[in-house]
Design an enzyme around this catalytic site. Sequence first.
Site, short mmCIF file in Angstrom:
data_model
loop_
_atom_site.label_atom_id
_atom_site.label_comp_id
_atom_site.label_asym_id
_atom_site.label_seq_id
_atom_site.Cartn_x
_atom_site.Cartn_y
_atom_site.Cartn_z
CD GLU A 46 -2.94 1.28 2.18
OE1 GLU A 46 -2.96 0.46 3.10
OE2 GLU A 46 -3.87 2.08 1.94
CB CYS A 245 -7.70 2.93 3.63
SG CYS A 245 -8.16 1.95 5.05
CG ASN A 376 -9.09 -2.12 1.74
OD1 ASN A 376 -8.42 -3.15 1.73
ND2 ASN A 376 -9.03 -1.24 2.71
CD GLU A 377 -9.89 -2.75 6.75
OE1 GLU A 377 -10.01 -1.53 6.96
OE2 GLU A 377 -8.92 -3.40 7.15
O1 AHR Z 1 -2.59 -1.37 6.58
C1 AHR Z 1 -3.11 -0.15 6.93
C2 AHR Z 1 -4.62 -0.09 6.74
O2 AHR Z 1 -5.25 -0.98 7.60
C3 AHR Z 1 -5.11 -0.49 5.39
O3 AHR Z 1 -5.07 0.53 4.49
C4 AHR Z 1 -6.52 -0.91 5.64
O4 AHR Z 1 -6.98 -1.85 4.73
C5 AHR Z 1 -6.49 -1.37 7.07
O5 AHR Z 1 -7.48 -0.76 7.81
#
Ligand code: AHR
Length: 657
Positions: A46, A245, A376-377
């Site tokens: 990331e 994120c 993503n999440e």
């Molecule tokens: O790894 C940091 C963040 O943690 C990532 O962007 C996200 O996917 C998670 O909340």
Amino acid sequence: MQPSTRYLLALVLTGQLLSGQQMELQLDPQVKGPEIPETLYGIFYEDINFAADGGLYPERLKNRSFEFLMPKAGWEEPGTFRYGFNPNSGVSRLLKYGKDAGNQNFLRVEIAQDTGYRLINEGFRGIGVRKGEAYRFSVHAARGNGNVSQLIATLRDTLGASVGQVTLNLDSPQWKRYEATLTPLATVAKAKLEVTFKGAGEVDLDLFSLYPVATWNNRPNGLRKDLVQLLADMKPGFLRFPGGCIVEGRTLARRYQWKKTVGPVEERELLINRWNMEFAHRPTPDYFQSFGLGFYEYFQLAEDLGATPMPIVGCGMACQFNTAELVPLDQLGPYVQDALDLIEFANGSTETPWGRLRAEMGHPEPFNMTYLGIGNEQWGPEYFERYDVFAKALAERYPEIILVSTSGPFPNGDFYDYGWKELKKRNAALVDEHFYQSPEWFLENADRYDSYDRNGPKVFAGEYAAQSIGTTSPENRNNWRCAVSEAAFMTGMERNADVVVMTSYAPLLAHAEGWQWTPDLIWFNNLESYGSANYQVQKLFANNRGTHLLPLKWEGAPLTGQQGLYGAASWHEPQSQVILKLVHTGTTALKVTLPIAGITSATPVEWTRLHSSNPQTVNSFENPKAIWPTSVTAAATDGALKVTLEPASVNVIRITL
Ligand code: AHR
């Protein structure tokens, strides 16, 4: 009862004293279990912590084309008043090309007298250069009124002394790219680049660059060699990119849009990085994404690493921890189209528009993408409504692509339960789970996957890391205690590699001065880098992946922490080896015996150990090898392997049969 007596009684009751800190394990190498996927250990990348600009993307100049929100951020004009006005030396003004997209700004400088005006770039927490190594300095310039005939670029060390200089002859009133090679006379971690001029008058400037010639595979827009080397040493099975994120954006307008990251580097439109001001305790107002490292480069990196690429696209939801903006379902069309076009860009024929762009960028062959992450999440019904729209369109056009969905940000709880229920209904292929938890959680959950449904979706443990203090605490450390707990948990994932088919630690990279989130797998500054204790664990596991599972047991049960021991075993078909992974979390040495039919003192045994007696031990720039693999001699006797495991040790033992 005295506490020590109570403790002794507890040990007797749990059998630890009776067994005298020894265990006899069971393993039959003939009973091969399911295949272990090549993707089991991979990389989650990331753009957080200066991972791209200032890190893997080794451009040395920050805000090289004056596109930051404060367009002269990172640049100084000494001796001028604010806003670049000083009639005695020069005046600089920011102008716009008048385009809607891409690179929009350039700088017009009016120089009042020879060398009176200076423009200085501070780099990313300084500019790191090495003595004798070549750097390509380049700039786009157009001469205006007057007689400005030369641009002089000088690298200065922290005391202001020149450590290298190049001169460019400006000979065109039209925009033109000028380039020269600068070879520093000294190694400096925090240099600055000063630009001066010969003559007086006007000159337009844009797209400055100071770029190392030596990059990974020596590509002109290539990646930082030492960092890619650390990644390559992990032998990763996959590369997930570009987040995290960052994919979602804080707002929809600022989401990651892969199409804006491909094509000519000069035209890629800058975006504020969503981690820029995320944490009040680690503000990073100068964190932007130049996209010099864009989707083409990520695919290329995956290919270089021999890792299967796994891009993630936004699904019409901005980060739910932030604005949680939603695209109405009937307006998802462009988002879905982005996903379809991405597959064409990665895999399509060169006769297709996006396949053609890939070829024009230098890669006519497909990148063989097989995975695509949707969101993503994300959590809640809003995710599944949107996921369904993507899944339908992708299944119609590209049924061969494996979709990665998500069970949300937590390893259990309402979001997780709801997510899994919905994903099972949909017979999802691969579910991304995230765990940022305490070391104790990792130890207690090493049996997490032993009971997962063998007929349900497969698991991608896509982001995990033990937090020594707590999630997002700036005090978290990459210490040995955390690394050991992750190793224990990883034996549980490996033992269940029929269900858990991909795993990756997160986040991956962090600049020692530009980070927002800790712990991180790899730390770097402007010149150096090292793998954390956790990196050593990841690398050890990934480099010792077998081809088939073998059941390793103690008293008929998998090793999930009995007497502090966690373990997994596999068979490596090409090398005819048993690979044992034994993580001892106890506080005293543990004697382990493993009867294996046919082994003798002549059987080749290789034992690699990571160990520290201090749980707080960390690797660092000063001591990058505090946690480092060592070879240990193991004794195979007739019919059994006998080893004594140090407390707090991670052990990989390969036995050639
Ligand atoms: O790894 C940091 C963040 O943690 C990532 O962007 C996200 O996917 C998670 O909340």
